[in-house]
Design an enzyme around this catalytic site. Sequence first.
Site: not given
Length: 250
Positions: A52, A54, A199
């Site tokens: 998944r 973002d 991140r």
Amino acid sequence: MNTQRFFIELAYDGSAYHGWQVQPNAITVQEELDKALSVFFRQKVETLGCGRTDAGVHASDFFAHMDLEDVDETAVARAVGSVNALLPYQIAIKRIFPVSPAAHARFDATARSYEYHFHFHKDPFKLNRSWLYKAQLDVTAMNAAATELLNYKDFSSFSKSHTDTATNNCRITEACFRETEGGLVFHITADRFLRNMVRAVVGTLIRVGRREISLQHFREIIESKNRSNAGQSVPACGLYLVHIVYPYVK
């Protein structure tokens, strides 16, 4: 009724999308893909992705699987071109190929690789595709800290809170910064990644590069298993999923 499972290899620019996974009141890559596949194959298609991404995150290499009922080989042979014509320009299918009924795009992946792109000077052609960062960074110190990631398994310090994962353990096999003309790219490979992990890792390594924290402090952040001790997550625009490895896919 004959059901066949297929893998779809694709790429997308995530700038205009609220991530990969279908969700209410937001446009996603999966929603656009399922819609185009359903139109072409004239049956309801629901894909399942390898992960998944973002909102705003890109993928130069992404896999999903789908199950089709009573589909003929000629339709599959012309599917790539036809489905690409139905998809928005930001999403492109590379290939569609049959796999075994048990093959799984998410659970069968043995390695995933991401890149995070920086550029140091304003460039309109890198808008939404790289992070403009103007401060000085000690790349040598950042690489020394990045190497430390290979010595750990539990990355709770870099995981988004309240996720549904059974474990926060990952096996990182590569983590390094490489300088490019006018910029920097961070490369990282692991068997799996946690939500928001890359991140958060990059945001913490930047603190090392700015000499705000030492190498020892970086180790302590990992060992604390506390997200609040790590750095802020960097913007989504510079992040790319670039490679997925399966034992049975070339």
